[in-house]
Design a protein around this motif. Structure first.
Motif, PDB file in Angstrom:
ATOM      1  N   ILE A 109       0.403  -3.348 -13.092  1.00  0.00           N
ATOM      2  CA  ILE A 109      -0.679  -3.534 -12.128  1.00  0.00           C
ATOM      3  C   ILE A 109      -0.279  -4.642 -11.176  1.00  0.00           C
ATOM      4  CG2 ILE A 109      -3.080  -4.250 -11.815  1.00  0.00           C
ATOM      5  CD1 ILE A 109      -3.613  -2.950 -14.551  1.00  0.00           C
ATOM      6  N   ALA A 110      -0.269  -4.325  -9.892  1.00  0.00           N
ATOM      7  CA  ALA A 110       0.087  -5.301  -8.855  1.00  0.00           C
ATOM      8  C   ALA A 110      -1.179  -5.959  -8.334  1.00  0.00           C
ATOM      9  CB  ALA A 110       0.834  -4.613  -7.717  1.00  0.00           C
ATOM     10  N   ALA A 111      -1.452  -7.161  -8.828  1.00  0.00           N
ATOM     11  CA  ALA A 111      -2.598  -7.950  -8.357  1.00  0.00           C
ATOM     12  C   ALA A 111      -2.058  -9.248  -7.764  1.00  0.00           C
ATOM     13  CB  ALA A 111      -3.560  -8.220  -9.507  1.00  0.00           C
ATOM     14  N   ASP A 112      -0.904  -9.117  -7.094  1.00  0.00           N
ATOM     15  CA  ASP A 112      -0.190 -10.304  -6.616  1.00  0.00           C
ATOM     16  C   ASP A 112      -0.414 -10.600  -5.145  1.00  0.00           C
ATOM     17  OD1 ASP A 112       1.250  -7.934  -6.222  1.00  0.00           O
ATOM     18  OD2 ASP A 112       3.177  -8.936  -6.259  1.00  0.00           O
ATOM     19  N   GLY A 113      -1.568 -10.207  -4.640  1.00  0.00           N
ATOM     20  CA  GLY A 113      -1.965 -10.638  -3.309  1.00  0.00           C
ATOM     21  C   GLY A 113      -1.535  -9.728  -2.182  1.00  0.00           C
ATOM     22  N   CYS A 114      -1.881 -10.172  -0.979  1.00  0.00           N
ATOM     23  CA  CYS A 114      -1.678  -9.336   0.211  1.00  0.00           C
ATOM     24  C   CYS A 114      -0.206  -9.151   0.571  1.00  0.00           C
ATOM     25  CB  CYS A 114      -2.444  -9.907   1.395  1.00  0.00           C
ATOM     26  SG  CYS A 114      -1.884 -11.519   1.926  1.00  0.00           S
ATOM     27  N   LEU A 115       0.660 -10.010   0.098  1.00  0.00           N
ATOM     28  CA  LEU A 115       2.094  -9.871   0.380  1.00  0.00           C
ATOM     29  C   LEU A 115       2.831  -9.296  -0.824  1.00  0.00           C
ATOM     30  CD1 LEU A 115       2.636 -13.226   2.288  1.00  0.00           C
ATOM     31  CD2 LEU A 115       2.209 -10.960   3.243  1.00  0.00           C
ATOM     32  N   SER A 116       2.169  -8.478  -1.594  1.00  0.00           N
ATOM     33  CA  SER A 116       2.696  -7.914  -2.828  1.00  0.00           C
ATOM     34  C   SER A 116       4.040  -7.224  -2.627  1.00  0.00           C
ATOM     35  CB  SER A 116       1.693  -6.902  -3.393  1.00  0.00           C
ATOM     36  OG  SER A 116       2.271  -6.171  -4.447  1.00  0.00           O
ATOM     37  N   SER A 117       5.034  -7.706  -3.310  1.00  0.00           N
ATOM     38  CA  SER A 117       6.338  -7.038  -3.235  1.00  0.00           C
ATOM     39  C   SER A 117       6.326  -5.731  -4.016  1.00  0.00           C
ATOM     40  CB  SER A 117       7.436  -7.972  -3.738  1.00  0.00           C
ATOM     41  OG  SER A 117       7.143  -8.441  -5.026  1.00  0.00           O
ATOM     42  N   ILE A 118       5.437  -5.617  -4.988  1.00  0.00           N
ATOM     43  CA  ILE A 118       5.311  -4.362  -5.736  1.00  0.00           C
ATOM     44  C   ILE A 118       4.761  -3.282  -4.813  1.00  0.00           C
ATOM     45  CG2 ILE A 118       4.180  -3.215  -7.673  1.00  0.00           C
ATOM     46  CD1 ILE A 118       4.100  -6.030  -9.019  1.00  0.00           C
ATOM     47  N   ARG A 119       3.689  -3.600  -4.083  1.00  0.00           N
ATOM     48  CA  ARG A 119       3.118  -2.635  -3.142  1.00  0.00           C
ATOM     49  C   ARG A 119       4.132  -2.263  -2.074  1.00  0.00           C
ATOM     50  NH1 ARG A 119      -1.319  -5.121  -1.435  1.00  0.00           N
ATOM     51  NH2 ARG A 119      -0.285  -6.039   0.347  1.00  0.00           N
ATOM     52  N   GLN A 120       4.903  -3.234  -1.599  1.00  0.00           N
ATOM     53  CA  GLN A 120       5.915  -2.956  -0.577  1.00  0.00           C
ATOM     54  C   GLN A 120       6.930  -1.932  -1.067  1.00  0.00           C
ATOM     55  OE1 GLN A 120       6.273  -3.850   2.639  1.00  0.00           O
ATOM     56  NE2 GLN A 120       4.245  -4.755   2.483  1.00  0.00           N
ATOM     57  N   THR A 121       7.212  -1.931  -2.354  1.00  0.00           N
ATOM     58  CA  THR A 121       8.154  -0.967  -2.921  1.00  0.00           C
ATOM     59  C   THR A 121       7.610   0.456  -2.834  1.00  0.00           C
ATOM     60  OG1 THR A 121       9.036  -2.620  -4.433  1.00  0.00           O
ATOM     61  CG2 THR A 121       9.402  -0.312  -5.027  1.00  0.00           C
ATOM     62  N   PHE A 122       6.320   0.631  -3.132  1.00  0.00           N
ATOM     63  CA  PHE A 122       5.732   1.964  -3.197  1.00  0.00           C
ATOM     64  C   PHE A 122       5.170   2.462  -1.870  1.00  0.00           C
ATOM     65  CE2 PHE A 122       5.553   0.633  -7.662  1.00  0.00           C
ATOM     66  CZ  PHE A 122       6.257   1.685  -8.212  1.00  0.00           C
ATOM     67  N   VAL A 123       4.608   1.588  -1.076  1.00  0.00           N
ATOM     68  CA  VAL A 123       4.015   1.987   0.203  1.00  0.00           C
ATOM     69  C   VAL A 123       4.464   1.010   1.295  1.00  0.00           C
ATOM     70  CG1 VAL A 123       2.021   3.307  -0.613  1.00  0.00           C
ATOM     71  CG2 VAL A 123       1.864   0.831  -0.508  1.00  0.00           C
ATOM     72  N   PRO A 124       5.751   1.052   1.629  1.00  0.00           N
ATOM     73  CA  PRO A 124       6.298   0.070   2.563  1.00  0.00           C
ATOM     74  C   PRO A 124       5.719   0.152   3.978  1.00  0.00           C
ATOM     75  CG  PRO A 124       7.902   1.795   2.122  1.00  0.00           C
ATOM     76  CD  PRO A 124       6.757   2.005   1.177  1.00  0.00           C
ATOM     77  N   ASP A 125       5.207   1.304   4.374  1.00  0.00           N
ATOM     78  CA  ASP A 125       4.685   1.454   5.725  1.00  0.00           C
ATOM     79  C   ASP A 125       3.186   1.180   5.833  1.00  0.00           C
ATOM     80  OD1 ASP A 125       7.213   2.164   6.616  1.00  0.00           O
ATOM     81  OD2 ASP A 125       6.887   4.265   6.087  1.00  0.00           O
ATOM     82  N   HIS A 126       2.558   0.871   4.705  1.00  0.00           N
ATOM     83  CA  HIS A 126       1.123   0.611   4.717  1.00  0.00           C
ATOM     84  C   HIS A 126       0.848  -0.745   5.362  1.00  0.00           C
ATOM     85  CE1 HIS A 126      -3.047   0.723   3.525  1.00  0.00           C
ATOM     86  NE2 HIS A 126      -2.915  -0.489   3.024  1.00  0.00           N
ATOM     87  N   LYS A 127       0.050  -0.732   6.411  1.00  0.00           N
ATOM     88  CA  LYS A 127      -0.310  -1.969   7.113  1.00  0.00           C
ATOM     89  C   LYS A 127      -1.632  -2.490   6.568  1.00  0.00           C
ATOM     90  CE  LYS A 127       3.172  -1.646   9.879  1.00  0.00           C
ATOM     91  NZ  LYS A 127       4.372  -1.857   9.161  1.00  0.00           N
ATOM     92  N   LEU A 128      -1.664  -3.757   6.262  1.00  0.00           N
ATOM     93  CA  LEU A 128      -2.885  -4.369   5.767  1.00  0.00           C
ATOM     94  C   LEU A 128      -3.871  -4.547   6.909  1.00  0.00           C
ATOM     95  CD1 LEU A 128      -1.402  -7.155   3.499  1.00  0.00           C
ATOM     96  CD2 LEU A 128      -2.346  -4.970   2.809  1.00  0.00           C
ATOM     97  N   ARG A 129      -5.131  -4.517   6.585  1.00  0.00           N
ATOM     98  CA  ARG A 129      -6.136  -4.821   7.594  1.00  0.00           C
ATOM     99  C   ARG A 129      -7.172  -5.730   6.957  1.00  0.00           C
ATOM    100  NH1 ARG A 129     -10.587  -1.091   7.361  1.00  0.00           N
ATOM    101  NH2 ARG A 129     -10.230   0.286   5.613  1.00  0.00           N
ATOM    102  N   PHE A 130      -7.685  -6.612   7.733  1.00  0.00           N
ATOM    103  CA  PHE A 130      -8.661  -7.585   7.271  1.00  0.00           C
ATOM    104  C   PHE A 130      -9.996  -6.890   7.073  1.00  0.00           C
ATOM    105  CE2 PHE A 130     -11.778 -10.997   8.227  1.00  0.00           C
ATOM    106  CZ  PHE A 130     -11.468 -11.825   7.155  1.00  0.00           C
ATOM    107  N   VAL A 131     -10.604  -7.051   5.911  1.00  0.00           N
ATOM    108  CA  VAL A 131     -11.880  -6.387   5.651  1.00  0.00           C
ATOM    109  C   VAL A 131     -13.060  -7.329   5.833  1.00  0.00           C
ATOM    110  CG1 VAL A 131     -10.928  -4.643   4.119  1.00  0.00           C
ATOM    111  CG2 VAL A 131     -11.694  -6.821   3.168  1.00  0.00           C
ATOM    112  N   GLY A 132     -12.791  -8.582   6.086  1.00  0.00           N
ATOM    113  CA  GLY A 132     -13.864  -9.509   6.414  1.00  0.00           C
ATOM    114  C   GLY A 132     -14.326 -10.350   5.260  1.00  0.00           C
TER     115      GLY A 132
END
Length: 161
Positions: free
Chosen positions: A134-157
């Motif tokens: 489980i990747a709960a390592d924040g908005c700069l997650s290197s785990i998420r970057q591995t699986f969805v490298p093109d996903h752009k974060l957006r601020f939800v407020g």
């Protein structure tokens, strides 16, 4: 003699409110859980999101009721308070403080994941083998970057104080 079945094991990278909440849910479901958190101890004197039934629009200087039921019985609480409470009710050996995530690998021949982390106090590199990562390592997650490298974060407020 009946052979006991091995519990499934989860490795949670990050001790955020999301990581700790996942740990609780998995423990409740019967899993063994390890949370790797890079900070060396539980946070103190931190601030977090306020939860309750009212919000203040600072620009218009008025309060807004958030729930449709105005008689909604609630207590205002700070997100940091929730996280602190969740830490306190976890078994002591679940959160591994001072463990910085380095990398993970998935074996071709085994249905598990190996997570490498650095024990910051000793500089030692260790492996945690788990059935679920489980990747709960924040908005700069290197785990998420591995699986969805093109996903752009957006601020939800989030209102700042």
């Amino acid at each position: 003699m009946k052979e006991s079945k091995r519990k499934a094991k989860a490795g949670v990278v990050g001790g955020s409110i999301g990581g700790i909440s996942c740990a609780h849910a998995l423990i409740f479901a019967g899993w063994d859980v390890v949370v790797l958190e890079k900070t060396r101890s539980p946070p103190t004197n931190e601030s977090g999101a306020r939860l309750g039934n009212q919000s203040t629009d600072r620009a218009k200087k008025k309060s807004l009721v958030l729930a449709r039921d105005e008689n909604f019985n609630y207590r205002a609480a700070d997100g940091a308070d929730h996280r602190s409470l969740l830490y306190k009710i976890l078994p002591l050996d679940v959160v591994w403080w001072g463990h910085m995530f380095l990398s993970f690998s998935v074996s071709d021949d085994k249905p598990n994941v190996k997570v490498k982390s650095k024990v910051l106090q000793r500089g030692e590199i260790i492996d945690v083998v788990a059935d679920l990562l489980i990747a709960a390592d924040g908005c700069l997650s290197s785990i998420r970057q591995t699986f969805v490298p093109d996903h752009k974060l957006r601020f939800v407020g989030m209102n700042s104080r």
